[in-house]
Design a protein around this motif. Structure first.
Motif, mmCIF file in Angstrom:
data_model
loop_
_atom_site.group_PDB
_atom_site.id
_atom_site.type_symbol
_atom_site.label_atom_id
_atom_site.label_comp_id
_atom_site.label_asym_id
_atom_site.label_seq_id
_atom_site.Cartn_x
_atom_site.Cartn_y
_atom_site.Cartn_z
ATOM 1 N N ARG A 75 52.821 63.069 22.595
ATOM 2 C CA ARG A 75 53.561 61.823 22.459
ATOM 3 C C ARG A 75 54.469 61.827 21.227
ATOM 4 O O ARG A 75 55.079 60.804 20.912
ATOM 5 N N HIS A 76 54.574 62.949 20.552
ATOM 6 C CA HIS A 76 55.340 63.008 19.307
ATOM 7 C C HIS A 76 56.330 64.168 19.345
ATOM 8 O O HIS A 76 56.098 65.195 19.985
ATOM 9 N N LYS A 77 57.410 64.009 18.632
ATOM 10 C CA LYS A 77 58.479 64.999 18.648
ATOM 11 C C LYS A 77 58.096 66.274 17.911
ATOM 12 O O LYS A 77 58.592 67.352 18.233
ATOM 13 N N ASP A 91 57.017 61.835 14.371
ATOM 14 C CA ASP A 91 58.292 61.720 15.079
ATOM 15 C C ASP A 91 59.495 61.918 14.168
ATOM 16 O O ASP A 91 60.634 61.931 14.624
ATOM 17 N N TYR A 129 56.657 67.203 24.384
ATOM 18 C CA TYR A 129 56.875 65.813 24.010
ATOM 19 C C TYR A 129 57.302 64.972 25.210
ATOM 20 O O TYR A 129 58.280 65.278 25.893
ATOM 21 N N PRO A 131 58.134 61.050 25.579
ATOM 22 C CA PRO A 131 58.224 59.788 24.842
ATOM 23 C C PRO A 131 57.660 58.623 25.640
ATOM 24 O O PRO A 131 57.725 58.606 26.874
ATOM 25 N N ARG A 132 57.074 57.665 24.936
ATOM 26 C CA ARG A 132 56.649 56.439 25.596
ATOM 27 C C ARG A 132 57.883 55.686 26.085
ATOM 28 O O ARG A 132 58.961 55.767 25.491
ATOM 29 N N THR A 200 64.568 51.619 19.800
ATOM 30 C CA THR A 200 63.620 52.383 18.981
ATOM 31 C C THR A 200 62.703 51.488 18.156
ATOM 32 O O THR A 200 61.666 51.953 17.666
ATOM 33 N N SER A 203 58.199 50.234 19.458
ATOM 34 C CA SER A 203 57.620 51.582 19.432
ATOM 35 C C SER A 203 56.107 51.632 19.566
ATOM 36 O O SER A 203 55.534 52.717 19.635
#
Length: 506
Positions: A75-77, A91, A129, A131-132, A200, A203
């Motif tokens: 879930r993170h970059k 992120d 990754y 993203p939500r 953004t 979040s």
């Protein structure tokens, strides 16, 4: 450079705290993904002045590999590996690169891979990754909005540790809009939020579904759409959503309020008018002219549900759902003469200081003729607010624009019966005898006496010309009276009858 973890005892304590603070994720989930297209960005300092390079989520394992860390951080970059068995997710980062030689420790779960060192991390851009995102529902998603006091969606708050978009949609099924905030809050409302925020800024993951977004602090993800209005209600057809304002009403005829308002009730109340409009859940306005100040706006701005029927839209604050009568109605007018009385003008009136205060009668069958009969023994009579009749020998007040007197009589829709704080005023051709006249000073302004040779007329009027038309002058566009006080969140008040019995509900 010496390691910042020189003591094994301190290292064990640090890891214990790290694990306690990290997000709890089952190991089976962590190792589900065994391949990755992650890109190594280099070796970096992990901790600078107490601030870790990545700190959103962490875990530690004696089976650590690059793949397991990427899977944990999907879930993170970015993800980073440190001290052979630690995994960090984030992120964004501000990095201080160092030589790759300083990231020399093999991974605990795969010695062929490197997993940083003491205060050194191997940093990767995560190929896994995902993203939500806001949930995709049958209801349209509108975006991320700023939320503040008062709340943009103020109704029916639900907080839950298993919150999802689907749960919130079901909870707000009787509302036009719903939104998710702070990970676990669901809010409902009938007015669309107006202050968008960058996507953004919404979040937070939903507490019941890690893949969904649930706003943030002061930010709310919103779904919804306005109710459509029916094409027809009785003899009326839908014209659209229009602006309205206190002091400059778009429909200036009869006004009613009902805590159980519906479109049908308003249509019935305005059956003798060319238009009706509903506003602010429980307000109903009638009129023969949709004023030029009324501007059509998108249907989304008329989203409040009717107080008496949640499946219908009843405008909003300063917004009207307007319907137009399909029947050809005659224009209302003030009869020029009724018995011994002649029409004079639209006249001001005021609660607590009546223009005519000797006799007051109210009826849902009021007509000009009925009021003339009630006031037969008086010098003046006036009809007001559609259903009120006032008699008197002493006249106070002053001329008002004919456009202020727009209420049709409750007992005769072809006749005008004043307005809010406005009378259609009539004056007797034959003055009453001196014994029946109230001895008071001559009022100002006055009308001309019928017989200038009479010695001392008790009540005389001057400077009010005989009207040449019973209809409002087309060039009189002065601002009308303020029948209600309508502001967002405020209850309307009828200023005309505040000290008198309220009109019969619709």
């Amino acid at each position: 450079m010496p390691s910042t973890h020189s003591s094994s005892g301190l290292r064990a304590a640090s890891l214990f705290c790290l694990i306690a603070l990290s997000r709890a994720v089952p190991y089976g989930h962590v190792f589900n993904r065994q391949t990755t297209s992650s890109i190594r960005n280099g070796c970096f300092i992990s901790n600078v002045d107490g601030q870790r390079l990545l700190s959103t989520a962490t875990y530690a394992s004696d089976a650590m590999t690059v793949e397991s860390c990427a899977s944990f951080c999907f879930r993170h970059k970015y993800f980073a590996l440190e001290y052979a068995r630690e995994c960090y997710c984030g992120d964004s980062y501000t990095a201080q690169p160092v030589s790759d030689i300083q990231c020399s420790m093999p991974c605990a779960g795969n010695p062929a891979q490197k997993c940083g060192a003491g205060n050194r991390v191997d940093l990767y851009t995560n190929g896994l990754y995902v993203p939500r995102a806001p949930a995709t529902l049958s209801t349209p998603y509108l975006g991320c909005f700023v939320d503040e006091v008062p709340r943009v969606l103020p109704d029916n708050l639900l907080g839950a540790s298993d919150m999802t978009a689907e749960k919130c949609a079901a909870h707000c099924s009787n509302y036009s809009y719903f939104g998710l905030e702070y990970g676990r809050e669901c809010w409902c409302g009938n007015s669309r939020p107006k202050n968008p925020a960058p996507a953004t800024e919404c979040s937070f993951p939903c507490s019941g579904n890690d893949s969904q977004l649930c706003g943030a602090g002061g930010r709310i993800n919103v779904w919804g759409s306005p109710l459509s209005s029916p094409e027809n209600v009785g003899d009326f057809e839908y014209a659209g959503c229009f602006t309205d304002a206190v002091g400059q009403r778009s429909l200036r005829g009869k006004t009613t309020y009902d805590s159980a308002m519906t479109l049908e009730k308003c249509a019935a109340s305005c059956s003798g008018y060319d238009h009706f409009g509903v506003s602010f859940r429980e307000e109903c306005y009638c009129g023969d002219v949709l004023e030029p100040t009324a501007v059509e706006v998108p249907q989304a701005e008329c989203a409040m549900r009717c107080a008496g029927n949640y499946s219908q839209a009843c405008g909003d604050a300063n917004r009207l759902n307007v319907f137009s009568n399909t029947q050809c109605l005659p224009d209302p007018e003030s009869p020029l003469s009724v018995g011994k009385f002649n029409y004079q003008a639209c006249w001001t009136d005021r609660v607590g200081d009546r223009a005519l205060g000797d006799v007051v009668e109210r009826s849902d069958n009021m007509t000009v003729e009925a009021c003339a009969a009630i006031c037969e023994e008086y010098n003046f009579f006036g009809v007001e607010f559609g259903r009120e009749c006032f008699c008197g020998n002493l006249l106070r007040g002053e001329i008002a624009p004919e456009s202020d007197c727009t209420h049709r009589c409750s007992g005769a829709s072809t006749q005008l019966c004043g307005g809010v704080d406005r009378l259609n005023l009539y004056h007797a051709t034959v003055l009453p005898t001196a014994t029946s006249v109230v001895a008071t000073p001559t009022p100002t302004p006055t009308l001309p006496a019928e017989d200038e040779d009479e010695e001392e007329p008790t009540v005389v009027l001057t400077d009010i010309p005989t009207p040449t038309s019973t209809l409002p002058a087309e060039d009189e566009e002065e601002e009308g009276p303020t029948p209600v006080s309508t502001a967002a969140g405020a209850e309307p008040t009828d200023t005309d009858v505040e000290d008198e019995p309220a009109p019969t509900p619709i």
